[in-house]
Enzyme design. Structure first.
Site, PDB file in Angstrom:
ATOM      1  N   GLY A  10     -14.429 -14.460 -53.031  1.00  0.00           N
ATOM      2  CA  GLY A  10     -13.408 -14.338 -54.057  1.00  0.00           C
ATOM      3  C   GLY A  10     -13.909 -13.767 -55.362  1.00  0.00           C
ATOM      4  O   GLY A  10     -13.332 -14.016 -56.413  1.00  0.00           O
ATOM      5  N   LYS A  41     -11.652  -9.855 -55.100  1.00  0.00           N
ATOM      6  CA  LYS A  41     -10.804  -9.289 -56.140  1.00  0.00           C
ATOM      7  C   LYS A  41     -10.762  -7.757 -56.107  1.00  0.00           C
ATOM      8  O   LYS A  41      -9.764  -7.159 -56.491  1.00  0.00           O
ATOM      9  CB  LYS A  41     -11.307  -9.753 -57.521  1.00  0.00           C
ATOM     10  CG  LYS A  41     -11.120 -11.248 -57.788  1.00  0.00           C
ATOM     11  CD  LYS A  41      -9.654 -11.591 -57.955  1.00  0.00           C
ATOM     12  CE  LYS A  41      -9.453 -12.976 -58.538  1.00  0.00           C
ATOM     13  NZ  LYS A  41      -9.882 -14.055 -57.656  1.00  0.00           N
ATOM     14  N   ASP A 116      -4.405 -16.476 -59.964  1.00  0.00           N
ATOM     15  CA  ASP A 116      -5.441 -16.661 -60.977  1.00  0.00           C
ATOM     16  C   ASP A 116      -5.745 -15.342 -61.672  1.00  0.00           C
ATOM     17  O   ASP A 116      -5.557 -14.261 -61.117  1.00  0.00           O
ATOM     18  CB  ASP A 116      -6.704 -17.237 -60.351  1.00  0.00           C
ATOM     19  CG  ASP A 116      -7.238 -16.378 -59.214  1.00  0.00           C
ATOM     20  OD1 ASP A 116      -6.435 -15.961 -58.361  1.00  0.00           O
ATOM     21  OD2 ASP A 116      -8.458 -16.116 -59.175  1.00  0.00           O
ATOM     22  N   ASP A 117      -6.253 -15.460 -62.894  1.00  0.00           N
ATOM     23  CA  ASP A 117      -6.614 -14.300 -63.707  1.00  0.00           C
ATOM     24  C   ASP A 117      -5.461 -13.318 -63.853  1.00  0.00           C
ATOM     25  O   ASP A 117      -5.640 -12.093 -63.794  1.00  0.00           O
ATOM     26  CB  ASP A 117      -7.845 -13.589 -63.125  1.00  0.00           C
ATOM     27  CG  ASP A 117      -9.074 -14.483 -63.118  1.00  0.00           C
ATOM     28  OD1 ASP A 117      -9.068 -15.506 -63.837  1.00  0.00           O
ATOM     29  OD2 ASP A 117     -10.038 -14.171 -62.403  1.00  0.00           O
ATOM     30  N   TYR A 160      -6.181 -22.706 -63.867  1.00  0.00           N
ATOM     31  CA  TYR A 160      -6.964 -23.287 -62.779  1.00  0.00           C
ATOM     32  C   TYR A 160      -8.195 -24.052 -63.262  1.00  0.00           C
ATOM     33  O   TYR A 160      -9.024 -24.456 -62.455  1.00  0.00           O
ATOM     34  CB  TYR A 160      -7.370 -22.205 -61.777  1.00  0.00           C
ATOM     35  CG  TYR A 160      -8.141 -21.044 -62.374  1.00  0.00           C
ATOM     36  CD1 TYR A 160      -9.520 -21.119 -62.569  1.00  0.00           C
ATOM     37  CD2 TYR A 160      -7.493 -19.866 -62.732  1.00  0.00           C
ATOM     38  CE1 TYR A 160     -10.237 -20.059 -63.110  1.00  0.00           C
ATOM     39  CE2 TYR A 160      -8.193 -18.795 -63.275  1.00  0.00           C
ATOM     40  CZ  TYR A 160      -9.560 -18.893 -63.468  1.00  0.00           C
ATOM     41  OH  TYR A 160     -10.256 -17.840 -64.009  1.00  0.00           O
ATOM     42  N   ASP A 220     -20.691 -12.716 -60.362  1.00  0.00           N
ATOM     43  CA  ASP A 220     -20.014 -11.481 -60.730  1.00  0.00           C
ATOM     44  C   ASP A 220     -19.870 -11.342 -62.244  1.00  0.00           C
ATOM     45  O   ASP A 220     -20.289 -12.202 -63.014  1.00  0.00           O
ATOM     46  CB  ASP A 220     -18.646 -11.389 -60.045  1.00  0.00           C
ATOM     47  CG  ASP A 220     -17.744 -12.581 -60.360  1.00  0.00           C
ATOM     48  OD1 ASP A 220     -18.153 -13.476 -61.126  1.00  0.00           O
ATOM     49  OD2 ASP A 220     -16.614 -12.617 -59.839  1.00  0.00           O
ATOM     50  N   ASN A 249     -17.419 -20.266 -53.983  1.00  0.00           N
ATOM     51  CA  ASN A 249     -17.269 -18.835 -54.185  1.00  0.00           C
ATOM     52  C   ASN A 249     -18.651 -18.204 -54.105  1.00  0.00           C
ATOM     53  O   ASN A 249     -19.518 -18.483 -54.936  1.00  0.00           O
ATOM     54  CB  ASN A 249     -16.616 -18.557 -55.537  1.00  0.00           C
ATOM     55  CG  ASN A 249     -16.115 -17.136 -55.672  1.00  0.00           C
ATOM     56  OD1 ASN A 249     -16.067 -16.387 -54.702  1.00  0.00           O
ATOM     57  ND2 ASN A 249     -15.721 -16.754 -56.875  1.00  0.00           N
TER      58      ASN A 249
END
Length: 443
Positions: A10, A41, A116-117, A160, A220, A249
């Site tokens: 993710g 993503k 999310d995001d 989240y 990331d 993740n």
């Protein structure tokens, strides 16, 4: 033991190859994981261009991955991340449903809706007119999707992380179908600790035990230069009493990820008896297949320990005291010799890392290995200046420092740079002999 034990793809960055995914599924199966969440993503068809269907070949690969998961005792959870979703648009709903139907046609049963995001407000005015809040709209969409999914359905909300109590979260708790699992990352996006009381609190608000989306060993965005190969830690021993499970993740480097994932698997199986360091010993040996290789990885990990599970401890490595304290005591030939052996040992560790039996791991760690080799060279050049100073050696040292610093991967911070420059300063500081230290005392 946690009911849900997942590996999550993710992150932002290069999605893994299908071969890397298959290898990760096999690894996860061997170590007791039971979910594989697909949600990278930067897969454009997953997120940015989510309305675009996957190609038939890609769908065939998803089907093969689902069967591989099933054979290993895992469930493949297929992610849907509809960026800028238009809640009142039937066209958007049809695109989302088509994505679900295509995955179901190749054998996928379980799904994951990710919000999310994304903005915490409506993109389209008509959505705001129909729904009283974003939480109501998302709960409605989840409910609609729930009717189309026979297997498990997971939801990652727009909010989240944090204290775990807000009007948005309370709306989700009130409106979400009870059979939908909700993800939560803890008090932070990358939480250094996960505490049982916090899990109880957010689970009460959401009216179901949360599933933790644990952002470790992911590396990331701003963390892309940190390898995250230290052991899993900071999770309460009774956390399984307050949450449904944990999905970790993974990092951009799939093989290197397996070090932390191996240790996490041991925690997930026995949180009460978990020992991070003992788990790390087992993980390093299994992933390298050789005790000497394992020790080389341990050396690198100690110097590259910058990670969210050990905040403020990024320089607490085994060499820091020796490097920072070298000039605090008289500089003698014996102490210089000891320091030279230290740097030569680091150089040998780098050579070992380049030739690891696990070639995939060697490739994943290569940028950090190169940084380690560079710092070892810098340290040795610094000692050369200390023993027989010359302008040519100083210029060579500064050139080496410049080359190493072109590599932004994090190994030891500025410790080696500072040490080497202090070697240069020491030979031009006559006061050292009177102070009881430095080259001039024993030349």
């Amino acid at each position: 033991m946690f009911e849900i034990r997942g590996v999550l793809e993710g992150f932002y960055g290069r999605p893994w190859s299908w071969a890397e995914r298959r290898a990760m599924v096999d690894f996860a199966a061997r170590h007791g994981y039971n979910r594989y969440f697909y949600a990278p993503k930067n897969d454009p068809i997953h997120r940015n261009r989510w309305r675009e269907p996957y190609l038939p070949t890609e769908m065939r690969w998803f089907g093969e991955l689902a069967r591989r998961c099933e054979a290993g005792g895992l469930r493949l959870v297929f992610g849907l991340s509809p960026l800028e979703y238009h809640y009142t648009s039937e066209a958007h709903w049809r695109s989302l449903l088509d994505k679900v139907r295509a995955a179901q046609a190749v054998g996928v049963r379980d799904f994951f809706l990710l919000m999310d995001d994304m903005p915490d407000r409506f993109r389209y005015p008509e959505d705001g007119e129909r729904f009283g809040s974003l939480g109501e709209a998302q709960a409605w969409l989840c409910g609609r999707l729930r009717q189309e999914v026979a297997g498990e359905l997971y939801f990652c909300p727009t909010e989240y992380h944090g204290a775990g109590d807000s009007p948005y979260l309370r709306t989700l708790g009130e409106r979400l179908d009870g059979g939908i699992e909700v993800f939560w990352t803890g008090r932070e996006v990358c939480s250094s600790v996960l505490r049982t009381p916090d899990a109880h609190a957010v689970s009460a608000v959401l009216r179901r035990p949360v599933v933790y989306w644990d952002n470790y060993p992911v590396n990331d965005v701003d963390m892309r230069y940190d390898p995250h190969i230290r052991p899993y830690r900071g999770r309460d021993a009774d956390l399984d009493s307050a949450c449904k499970g944990i999905a970790l993740n993974a990092a951009l480097q799939p093989e290197a990820s397996k070090i932390a994932l191996h240790t996490a698997a041991q925690y997930l199986a026995d949180p009460q008896g978990y020992d991070p360091e003992a788990a790390w010993d087992r993980a390093l040996l299994e992933l390298t297949g050789d005790p000497a290789d394992a020790e080389a990885v341990r050396t690198l990990a100690d110097l590259a320990r910058k990670n969210p599970l050990e905040p403020g401890q990024h320089l607490d490595n085994a060499l820091r005291g020796r490097l920072e304290g070298f000039f605090a005591a008289p500089v003698t030939p014996e102490r210089v010799g000891e320091m030279r052996r230290l740097f030569e040992g680091l150089a040998r560790s780098a050579e070992r890392l380049e030739k690891l039996r696990n070639r995939a791991l060697a490739a994943d760690l290569a940028p950090w290995t190169q940084k380690l080799a560079g710092w070892a060279e810098v340290g040795l050049r610094g000692l050369d200046v200390l023993e027989a100073p010359s302008e040519a050696k100083v210029e060579g040292l500064l050139g080496a420092i410049f080359r190493v610093r072109e590599n932004f991967h994090w190994v030891g911070g500025d410790l080696f740079d500072v040490f080497a420059r202090e070697c240069v300063r020491a030979v031009s500081r006559p006061s050292l002999s009177q102070a009881g230290g430095g080259w001039t005392e024993w030349k």
